[in-house]
Motif scaffolding. Sequence first.
Motif, PDB file in Angstrom:
ATOM      1  N   LEU A 163      -1.667   9.378 -16.013  1.00 55.83           N
ATOM      2  CA  LEU A 163      -1.158   9.856 -14.749  1.00 55.83           C
ATOM      3  C   LEU A 163      -2.014   9.315 -13.526  1.00 55.83           C
ATOM      4  O   LEU A 163      -3.232   9.502 -13.473  1.00 55.83           O
ATOM      5  N   VAL A 164      -1.265   8.795 -12.511  1.00 62.83           N
ATOM      6  CA  VAL A 164      -2.036   8.356 -11.494  1.00 62.83           C
ATOM      7  C   VAL A 164      -1.918   8.948 -10.061  1.00 62.83           C
ATOM      8  O   VAL A 164      -0.845   9.607  -9.801  1.00 62.83           O
ATOM      9  N   LYS A 165      -2.906   8.872  -9.017  1.00 60.56           N
ATOM     10  CA  LYS A 165      -2.773   9.433  -7.787  1.00 60.56           C
ATOM     11  C   LYS A 165      -2.960   8.681  -6.923  1.00 60.56           C
ATOM     12  O   LYS A 165      -3.534   7.313  -7.185  1.00 60.56           O
ATOM     13  N   ALA A 166      -3.055   8.531  -5.468  1.00 61.20           N
ATOM     14  CA  ALA A 166      -3.569   7.773  -4.412  1.00 61.20           C
ATOM     15  C   ALA A 166      -4.758   7.966  -4.141  1.00 61.20           C
ATOM     16  O   ALA A 166      -5.278   9.059  -4.160  1.00 61.20           O
ATOM     17  N   LYS A 174       0.851  -1.242  -0.059  1.00 59.93           N
ATOM     18  CA  LYS A 174       0.014   0.012   0.128  1.00 59.93           C
ATOM     19  C   LYS A 174       0.932   1.174   0.139  1.00 59.93           C
ATOM     20  O   LYS A 174       1.940   1.265   0.692  1.00 59.93           O
ATOM     21  N   LEU A 175       0.496   2.097  -0.620  1.00 60.94           N
ATOM     22  CA  LEU A 175       0.978   3.600  -0.644  1.00 60.94           C
ATOM     23  C   LEU A 175       1.195   3.968   0.726  1.00 60.94           C
ATOM     24  O   LEU A 175       0.087   4.033   1.557  1.00 60.94           O
ATOM     25  N   ALA A 182      -7.286   4.245   0.237  1.00 63.20           N
ATOM     26  CA  ALA A 182      -7.026   2.981   0.833  1.00 63.20           C
ATOM     27  C   ALA A 182      -5.504   2.611   0.329  1.00 63.20           C
ATOM     28  O   ALA A 182      -5.238   1.366   0.634  1.00 63.20           O
ATOM     29  N   GLY A 183      -4.598   3.430  -0.093  1.00 60.08           N
ATOM     30  CA  GLY A 183      -3.570   3.243  -0.499  1.00 60.08           C
ATOM     31  C   GLY A 183      -3.333   2.624  -1.919  1.00 60.08           C
ATOM     32  O   GLY A 183      -2.323   2.075  -2.104  1.00 60.08           O
ATOM     33  N   ASN A 184      -4.402   2.753  -2.716  1.00 58.18           N
ATOM     34  CA  ASN A 184      -4.164   2.217  -4.077  1.00 58.18           C
ATOM     35  C   ASN A 184      -4.036   3.398  -4.977  1.00 58.18           C
ATOM     36  O   ASN A 184      -3.839   4.587  -4.522  1.00 58.18           O
ATOM     37  N   VAL A 185      -4.154   3.184  -6.304  1.00 55.20           N
ATOM     38  CA  VAL A 185      -3.931   4.126  -7.413  1.00 55.20           C
ATOM     39  C   VAL A 185      -5.050   4.322  -8.171  1.00 55.20           C
ATOM     40  O   VAL A 185      -5.995   3.405  -8.446  1.00 55.20           O
ATOM     41  N   ALA A 245      -3.835   9.090   2.032  1.00 59.44           N
ATOM     42  CA  ALA A 245      -5.294   9.993   2.022  1.00 59.44           C
ATOM     43  C   ALA A 245      -5.149  10.312   0.491  1.00 59.44           C
ATOM     44  O   ALA A 245      -4.483  10.218  -0.324  1.00 59.44           O
ATOM     45  N   ALA A 246      -6.586  10.539   0.222  1.00 62.27           N
ATOM     46  CA  ALA A 246      -6.750  10.380  -1.506  1.00 62.27           C
ATOM     47  C   ALA A 246      -6.169  11.699  -1.857  1.00 62.27           C
ATOM     48  O   ALA A 246      -6.317  12.847  -1.141  1.00 62.27           O
ATOM     49  N   GLY A 247      -5.670  11.559  -3.040  1.00 61.57           N
ATOM     50  CA  GLY A 247      -4.904  12.737  -3.458  1.00 61.57           C
ATOM     51  C   GLY A 247      -3.825  13.445  -2.664  1.00 61.57           C
ATOM     52  O   GLY A 247      -3.441  14.360  -2.889  1.00 61.57           O
ATOM     53  N   SER A 248      -3.137  12.381  -1.963  1.00 66.75           N
ATOM     54  CA  SER A 248      -2.110  13.174  -1.018  1.00 66.75           C
ATOM     55  C   SER A 248      -1.053  13.539  -1.778  1.00 66.75           C
ATOM     56  O   SER A 248      -0.535  13.182  -2.687  1.00 66.75           O
ATOM     57  N   LYS A 249      -0.285  14.725  -1.267  1.00 67.96           N
ATOM     58  CA  LYS A 249       0.615  15.395  -1.886  1.00 67.96           C
ATOM     59  C   LYS A 249       1.791  15.069  -1.245  1.00 67.96           C
ATOM     60  O   LYS A 249       3.007  15.402  -1.285  1.00 67.96           O
TER      61      LYS A 249
END
Length: 122
Positions: free
Chosen positions: A81-84, A27-28, A87-90, A37-41
């Motif tokens: 292009l992907v982000k988090a 997991k991320l 749940a730690g997925n892409v 977190a969703a869209g985490s930077k």
Amino acid sequence: MADYLPKYFRGPKPNITVGAGGITGGKLLEHDGTVTAAGSKTVIGVAGHDQVAGKAVTYFPLPGNVHRLMAGTGGVTAGDLVKADAAGNVVTATSGTDAAEAIIGTALTTATATNVAEILGK
């Protein structure tokens, strides 16, 4: 997922202390040792194994490495292009909506939700 190894990796495997709630291998991981977190930077890499809160976990940094990550809701398509997600997925990043800092890499393969996609980390 338990133990995790990226498809391609170069460089050191650092450790970080796991934050609240523990972490699952594959997991991320956030900079504070928690699941993203969703869209985490502040995604730093992928957890190398399961670990409980307060213990050290080895992780694999994102930049320049090819990771096998689970696709979240909606899946991903090669070239996206992907982000988090939370749940730690892409998941696919939305052009014009998601901040450039939230993009963690590019999908090299296509995967539907809950299947594994290869991601080149940014």
